[in-house]
Write an enzyme that holds these catalytic residues in place. Sequence first.
Site, PDB file in Angstrom:
ATOM      1  N   CYS A  53      22.088  27.134 -39.569  1.00 24.51           N
ATOM      2  CA  CYS A  53      20.832  26.657 -40.405  1.00 24.51           C
ATOM      3  C   CYS A  53      20.187  25.092 -39.702  1.00 24.51           C
ATOM      4  O   CYS A  53      20.601  24.578 -39.711  1.00 24.51           O
ATOM      5  CB  CYS A  53      21.233  26.410 -41.147  1.00 24.51           C
ATOM      6  SG  CYS A  53      19.271  26.658 -42.312  1.00 24.51           S
ATOM      7  N   CYS A  90      17.837  29.843 -38.528  1.00 15.21           N
ATOM      8  CA  CYS A  90      17.640  29.278 -39.152  1.00 15.21           C
ATOM      9  C   CYS A  90      17.177  28.375 -39.335  1.00 15.21           C
ATOM     10  O   CYS A  90      17.985  28.015 -38.388  1.00 15.21           O
ATOM     11  CB  CYS A  90      18.438  30.096 -41.106  1.00 15.21           C
ATOM     12  SG  CYS A  90      16.803  29.210 -42.273  1.00 15.21           S
ATOM     13  N   CYS A 101      11.182  11.327 -43.252  1.00 12.31           N
ATOM     14  CA  CYS A 101      10.424  11.920 -43.626  1.00 12.31           C
ATOM     15  C   CYS A 101       9.272  11.658 -44.536  1.00 12.31           C
ATOM     16  O   CYS A 101       9.210  10.680 -45.356  1.00 12.31           O
ATOM     17  CB  CYS A 101      10.808  13.381 -44.215  1.00 12.31           C
ATOM     18  SG  CYS A 101       9.854  14.619 -44.579  1.00 12.31           S
TER      19      CYS A 101
HETATM   20 FE1  SF4 Z   1      11.667  15.341 -46.580  1.00 10.18          FE
HETATM   21 FE2  SF4 Z   1      12.535  18.400 -46.620  1.00 10.18          FE
HETATM   22 FE3  SF4 Z   1      13.330  15.600 -48.146  1.00 10.18          FE
HETATM   23 FE4  SF4 Z   1      11.297  17.135 -48.306  1.00 10.18          FE
HETATM   24  S1  SF4 Z   1      13.078  18.306 -48.522  1.00 10.18           S
HETATM   25  S2  SF4 Z   1      11.502  14.213 -48.204  1.00 10.18           S
HETATM   26  S3  SF4 Z   1      10.162  17.411 -47.084  1.00 10.18           S
HETATM   27  S4  SF4 Z   1      13.557  16.765 -45.694  1.00 10.18           S
END
Ligand code: SF4
Length: 336
Positions: free
Chosen positions: A100, A132, A56
């Site tokens: 989810c 979800c 991510c």
């Molecule tokens: Fe990515 Fe969600 Fe983890 Fe933040 S919480 S690094 S947006 S996967």
Amino acid sequence: MSVSRIRYDWDSSEIGAIYNTPLLELIYQAASVHRQYHDSTKIQVCKLISIKTGACPEDCSYCAQSSRYKTAVKPEALLEKETVLNIAQKAKESGISRVCMGAAWREVRDNSQFDQVLEMVKEVTALGLEVCCTLGMLTESQAKRLEDAGLYAYNHNLDTSAEYYNTIITTRTYGDRLHTIDNVRSTNVTVCSGGILGLGETVGDRVSMLHTLATLQPHPESVPINILSQVPGTPLENQPDVPIWDVVRAIATARILMPASDVRLSAGRARLSQVEQALCFMAGANSIFSSDDGHMLTVTTPCPGYNADQEMLNLLGLEMRPPKTRDKLAPQAVIN
Ligand code: SF4
Ligand code: SAM
């Protein structure tokens, strides 16, 4: 005790006073409110499926899935629909009523991957489960497409206070977060939004986050209270454990502020004893996440298993509640 009405005009000082109420009195008040709006013998058990893991681009400093940190998480492509359906079917057979689906994306893009997620939403919903999704930021038209696919809820956590937010995440703003929640609210998809305890925030930050949630009108139908799982390799790996008393206070305060919402004891439950979890249920938590593979979302966040949870619920005299459907959703009536 008269029925507490649902309010959206909470003031931060009132919330601070509730949070700091002598502990046993606070639990009693929260337990009383809980019984006015919910069947206290029922708990909702949910299952998280990481449909797209790791890599991510965001820098959330608690997260094992951010590409910026070296953690034990191995990035994986989007799961096949059949794989997701098999996990969901098995969860259903274990009495789980909500699934989810989480993707480690910054935001949803209008591409074939989103089309595949929409198919998953349709088919898991057809199994008779509450579905979800938590896919990152969303436009209004994407929220609408999820609504059309039958999505029951969209999760988008605020995580912490507006004031503390950019100490934890710099790649998006609190305003971005609220904007996505607004986009979900423009549809009939219900909102799931809560936060994490243990990020190094003050009590004032907890009060501020609860204030933001409790002044949304309507309240999020679902409010997850996560306890930080300290993930090796992330900037928050050495954070101290949150005391159980803080967890109980946060749950009880959320319950009193948002009486009709489901308050979910979410990440970090694996390190709580059954006695500690029982206190959280007494304080108004009415949902947990359970998992047959030992982890909640990724290998870095442990989660108790279906059998262990069933045993605990039996011991406490709690039953798993069946799924709700969007068309049968009770509006948040204002009771005077
Ligand atoms: Fe990515 Fe969600 Fe983890 Fe933040 S919480 S690094 S947006 S996967
Ligand atoms: N990428 C999407 C997003 O951020 O909205 C969805 C996935 S994200 C993993 C879902 C939520 O899990 C986060 O908002 C956070 O509240 C919670 N979470 C993630 N890592 C955690 C950790 N180490 N400890 C506690 N909660 C965590």
